[in-house]
Enzyme design. Structure first.
Site, PDB file in Angstrom:
ATOM      1  N   CYS B 258      11.238   3.211   6.543  1.00 62.26           N
ATOM      2  CA  CYS B 258      11.502   2.601   5.243  1.00 62.26           C
ATOM      3  C   CYS B 258      11.935   3.642   4.221  1.00 62.26           C
ATOM      4  CB  CYS B 258      10.284   1.854   4.740  1.00 62.26           C
ATOM      5  SG  CYS B 258       8.831   2.896   4.689  1.00 62.26           S
ATOM      6  N   GLY B 428       2.493   3.149  -5.069  1.00 65.08           N
ATOM      7  CA  GLY B 428       1.899   3.316  -6.396  1.00 65.08           C
ATOM      8  C   GLY B 428       2.011   2.127  -7.328  1.00 65.08           C
ATOM      9  N   PHE B 429       1.730   2.402  -8.578  1.00 63.90           N
ATOM     10  CA  PHE B 429       1.726   1.324  -9.574  1.00 63.90           C
ATOM     11  C   PHE B 429       3.093   0.655  -9.677  1.00 63.90           C
ATOM     12  CE2 PHE B 429      -1.630   4.262 -11.362  1.00 63.90           C
ATOM     13  CZ  PHE B 429      -2.658   3.562 -10.757  1.00 63.90           C
ATOM     14  N   GLY B 431       5.139   0.126  -7.414  1.00 68.51           N
ATOM     15  CA  GLY B 431       5.321  -0.796  -6.290  1.00 68.51           C
ATOM     16  C   GLY B 431       4.107  -1.681  -6.102  1.00 68.51           C
TER      17      GLY B 431
END
Lengths: 411, 512
Positions: B258, B428-429, B431
């Site tokens: 990814c 993280g935030f 995502g």
């Protein structure tokens, strides 16, 4: 309670009331029982392994429910898919046997076993051990303690002999006459408080039986179904019984079924006259479905591994408990998840059972040796519940001590 | 009823054994964890070493199995990834001690490691074996038990790989049930286990739906979602080297990581250079017609064409009807202007890299930012020497990794950079995830901190912490604890007693 005493069984009601464990089980789920007030008890009695997988295991309940859409008890006269499949599966767990004969309860399976032995040997006498326990029907009750036979005038001292446990010489002396059909023994006598057979004792018994033409019958009602770490208790002692019986947990605690497995030689009556023993409720198709699933579950690697963990856990933590409460907790008898805890008082286990009950754990004392507590964890117990059991056990010990000190008879 | 009736309905519906077995696995893992959570560092490293060796030895075999079962990726590259998740991963974390109590004399704090317990891990179809290796290693290093639920399309290989590691772990002294894999995964099963109070943490790697489900389960989760990496090629970059990075990255395992670049953007004036360099590095630069064909093939149906995932450039070209040379490693559709709505700017887990060009750096950054929102919190790449622009780009991009002058696939996952090697990229935030780093074993341990009063002066070094870990073997545990600690004790215990007394007196003094 009142109605139970009035219409059902006044003796049992007053017994439990006096013992300080007046339990009326309401809901039940997993290894937990709830009484009518909602108090939760962890079940370590399991009715001798009937609730090996806990109460109403969802998978087994689903099997039975689904089974009811297509099956009923079936007609015992005819062959059936369910009975054939289950019999095949059972015989595969004990390849030296040839046939599986079904009953509805352990006593019926014992009955079949004794009849089979008499057929195969054309002898009548049956030997069992003192304080042995094999059920309450005609032949089976005669093998057991006189408490259960005399009251109904069902003792037959001429044909049913009893010898002390762990004494092979005593067995030999009764077999010598070559007139004994069978020697029946629980692989670990449950109701006697799980005294462990001495090294080589069972094997010696089996050899003696073969020497004198007697059939060796293992009663696996409490020791079968992985409870001693192997599918059948006799496997762990290197035995090959001519006949063995199982019941209790075989029906998963939701549908009664029992089985008697026999070698080809013993099972000849099934060829000669298959209807010599019949049973309307024995081997009901629903029971076979559930039993089949029980055996399949017991063979899963996850379950086998879990049993090892539970076994190891209680071996260790009971050692610790014994060190902490050495004044009256004096011994542990263990094989797999079958444990007998020894207390230094003739009624010690009754007090402990009561103290545990007050601390949310239900474990029963041995009817025939009240110094020993039967401690029977289930095969799929999880780590948190096991930890809780030991924590509660630890907390119950001072209370048990207090009950014993109070000096009055507890039961 | 007629006299003879044929019943077509099944006579019996057997209950879902796989769900029941999965629940039993979780219980078994809890038992394993009970013992393993107290193992000492030596015992833990022995087990880690053992699974690294076992994993390394069969990396190639499992790579082949994975490709044949899923149809994704390239055997050679999968083998490499599998190998990276053995010794390489272990060596990276070897010195990170997540086992031994930490003593901070200056701050008067002692920290005791508390593993999560039972880790429930989801593994994707694109990197089945590497993910099993990676998550098992993380679990072992952090003294957790793990139950892995593979993607149904990769279940056979994943189960074999997990069993292989489990056997190696047990051989090295691990309790049985430490590493397990669900044989018959399904969405209801995963949802049931994720919501179970028997597990302690979820590591979810997979599609957005699965990751959101993990976060909604009520259990702590380390979830990471999809990426949509943008590579910016600054005019200051060496285009030949950049093109090589891009082609290597996009062709690596046919782009199933990814972290692979989805879009490359450069400035108008540099586009011709980059195209030439890409072509000589093995890419096929599409003309307008080819670009349309590719867009139609990849996005013509409902969403992305799944069969294209992890396939080779030639295979995709053939499906799309684009003629390419047999040596083509990567397909490069070209979208002349960086508009937002072109479907070719979406994530593509296949060797197709969309090229576009901006009029200036500001437009490039704005475009990159917007494109990355589809895989927010993930990764981006920067090629060039202009460090001012690099910092500006990194500051503005909603990603937690900017790989510089390196292939993004391997770079963000920590194999071509010094980032921690991982197959779980914290988004993280940005995502909507709780962790923004590359997930490692440290995320599976919490610490109990024993904190003394600020002005206390306790000699922490003298405190006996030997009892918090055991040498391993669960059955020997009770015995060794008794026999080892008792004789050693007397001196230490006296010292402890003295310290406690002293401390009590101090406390009293303070109170008065």
């Amino acid at each position: 309670m009142q109605k139970a005493a009035e219409y059902w069984n006044p003796g049992k009601v007053s017994f439990w009331t006096e013992a300080g464990t007046p339990m009326v089980i309401d809901r039940r789920e997993g290894y937990f029982l709830y009484d009518m007030s909602g108090k939760r008890l962890i079940d370590l009695h399991l009715n001798g392994g009937t609730y090996n997988f806990g109460h109403r295991h969802p998978e087994l309940v689903e099997v039975l429910k689904s089974g009811l859409d297509y099956f009923d008890m079936g007609n015992h006269w005819f062959p059936s898919v369910a009975r054939a499949a289950f019999a095949e599966q059972l015989v595969n767990t004990a390849p030296h046997t040839k046939y599986a004969i079904f009953g509805a309860g352990g006593a019926e399976a014992v009955e079949i076993a004794l009849k089979t032995a008499r057929y195969a040997t054309k002898r009548k006498k049956i030997v069992s051990i003192i304080k042995g326990y094999h059920g309450h029907s005609g032949l089976s009750v005669a093998t057991g303690d006189e408490r259960f036979s005399k009251i109904f005038l069902a003792d037959q001292p001429d044909d049913f002999l009893q010898i002390p446990f762990n004494d092979a010489d005593a067995l030999e002396s009764v077999l010598k006459g070559r007139d004994v059909a069978a020697f029946i023994i629980e692989t670990i006598p449950a109701t006697y408080g799980f005294p462990m057979p001495n090294d080589g004792y069972l094997k010696a018994c089996q050899d003696l039986c073969h020497k004198y033409g007697t059939k060796f019958i293992s009663d696996e009602v409490q020791t079968g179904l992985m409870r001693t770490g192997v599918m059948w208790g006799w496997q762990g002692y290197g035995l090959k019984p001519d006949i063995f019986v199982c019941g209790k947990g075989l029906g998963g605690g939701i549908y009664p079924i029992s089985a008697c497995l026999v070698t080809e030689e013993c099972g000849q009556w099934l060829v000669e006259d298959g209807a010599a023993h019949i049973s309307t409720a024995g081997g009901s198709e629903l029971g076979c479905l559930v039993g089949h699933h029980v055996i399949e579950m017991l063979q899963r690697p996850e379950v086998i591994s879990n049993i090892k963990f539970v076994t190891e856990y209680f071996a260790q933590s009971m050692k610790e408990m014994m060190a902490r409460h050495s004044d009256f907790f004096v011994g542990v008898r263990q094989r797999g998840v079958v444990l007998g805890l020894e207390f230094d008082h003739p009624e010690g286990a009754v007090a402990v059972s009561r103290a545990l009950y007050e601390n949310g754990v239900w474990a029963i004392f041995s009817s025939l040796d009240k110094s020993v507590l039967q401690f029977k964890p289930g095969v799929v117990l999880d780590v948190d519940t096991c930890q809780e059991i030991i924590d509660r056990f630890d907390a119950a010990m001072p209370r048990a001590r207090q009950i014993l000190k109070s000096g009055r008879r507890v039961a | 009823m007629s006299e003879h009736q044929v019943f077509n309905t099944p006579r019996l519906e057997v209950p879902d054994r796989s769900l029941s077995r999965a629940r039993m696995k979780v219980d078994r893992a809890a038992w394993a964890s009970r013992y393993f959570r107290n193992f000492n560092r030596k015992a833990v490293l022995e087990i880690a070493e053992s699974i690294a060796e076992a994993g390394y030895n069969r990396a190639g075999e499992f790579a082949e199995l994975a490709v044949s079962e899923t149809g994704y990726g390239v055997v050679e590259h999968k083998k490499l990834k599998n190998q990276l998740c053995t010794y390489e991963l272990l060596n990276y974390y070897r010195d990170l001690d997540l086992v031994t109590p930490r003593v901070d004399a200056a701050r008067q704090i002692i920290e005791l490691a508390k593993p999560a317990g039972v880790v429930f891990a989801l593994a994707p179809a694109t990197n089945p074996v590497a993910t099993v290796y990676y998550k098992a290693m993380l679990a072992v290093l952090s003294r957790n038990a793990i139950v892995i639920s593979p993607h149904p399309a990769a279940k056979k290989t994943s189960v074999l790989a997990a069993q292989h590691l489990a056997a190696a772990a047990e051989a090295a002294g691990a309790p049985s049930g430490l590493i397990q894999c669900v044989e018959e995964p399904s969405i209801p099963l995963v949802q049931d286990i994720m919501a179970s109070d028997r597990i302690n943490v979820i590591i979810a790697t997979g599609g957005t739906a699965m990751v959101r489900a993990a976060y909604s389960s009520g259990n702590p989760a380390l979830g990471v979602g999809p990426g949509n990496a943008v590579a910016y090629v600054d005019p200051s970059a060496n285009v030949a080297a950049t093109a090589k990075c891009l082609v290597d990255s996009k062709s690596f395992d046919n782009s199933v990581l990814c972290t692979n670049e989805s879009v490359v953007i450069t400035l108008e004036k540099n586009r011709g250079n980059l195209e030439r360099a890409l072509r000589s590095a093995g890419a096929h630069i599409c003309n307008e017609i080819d670009t349309d064909k590719l867009r139609n093939y990849l996005f013509g149906g409902e969403g992305f064409t799944l069969e294209a995932i992890g396939k080779s450039a030639r295979w995709i070209a053939e499906q799309a009807g684009v003629r390419v040379s047999p040596a083509t490693k990567v397909l490069v559709p070209v979208v002349a202007t960086p508009g937002q709505d072109d479907l070719l700017f979406h994530e593509k887990l296949c060797p197709v890299l969309t090229l576009t060009a901006a009029v200036d750096f500001e437009q490039a950054v704005t475009f990159a930012k917007h494109t990355t929102r589809r895989g927010a919190g993930h990764s981006a790449a920067f090629h060039g020497d202009n460090s001012n622009r690099l910092v500006d780009f990194s500051q503005k991009m909603p990603v937690y990794r900017v790989v510089v002058n390196a292939p993004c696939s391997q770079g963000a996952a920590g194999f071509a950079t010094h980032l921690p090697p991982t197959f779980t990229i914290g988004t993280g935030f940005a995502g909507r995830s709780s962790v923004g780093e590359n997930v490692g074993p440290q995320h599976l341990v919490h610490w109990t901190r024993i904190a003394y009063a600020k002005d206390s002066k306790v000699n922490l070094e003298s405190i006996d912490l030997s009892d918090v870990t055991t040498s391993g073997n669960p059955t020997a545990e009770v015995q060794s604890r008794k026999s080892v600690t008792e004789p050693v004790d007397s001196g230490v215990r006296d010292e402890l007693r003295r310290l406690i007394l002293e401390e009590l007196q101090n406390l009293k003094g303070d109170a008065q």
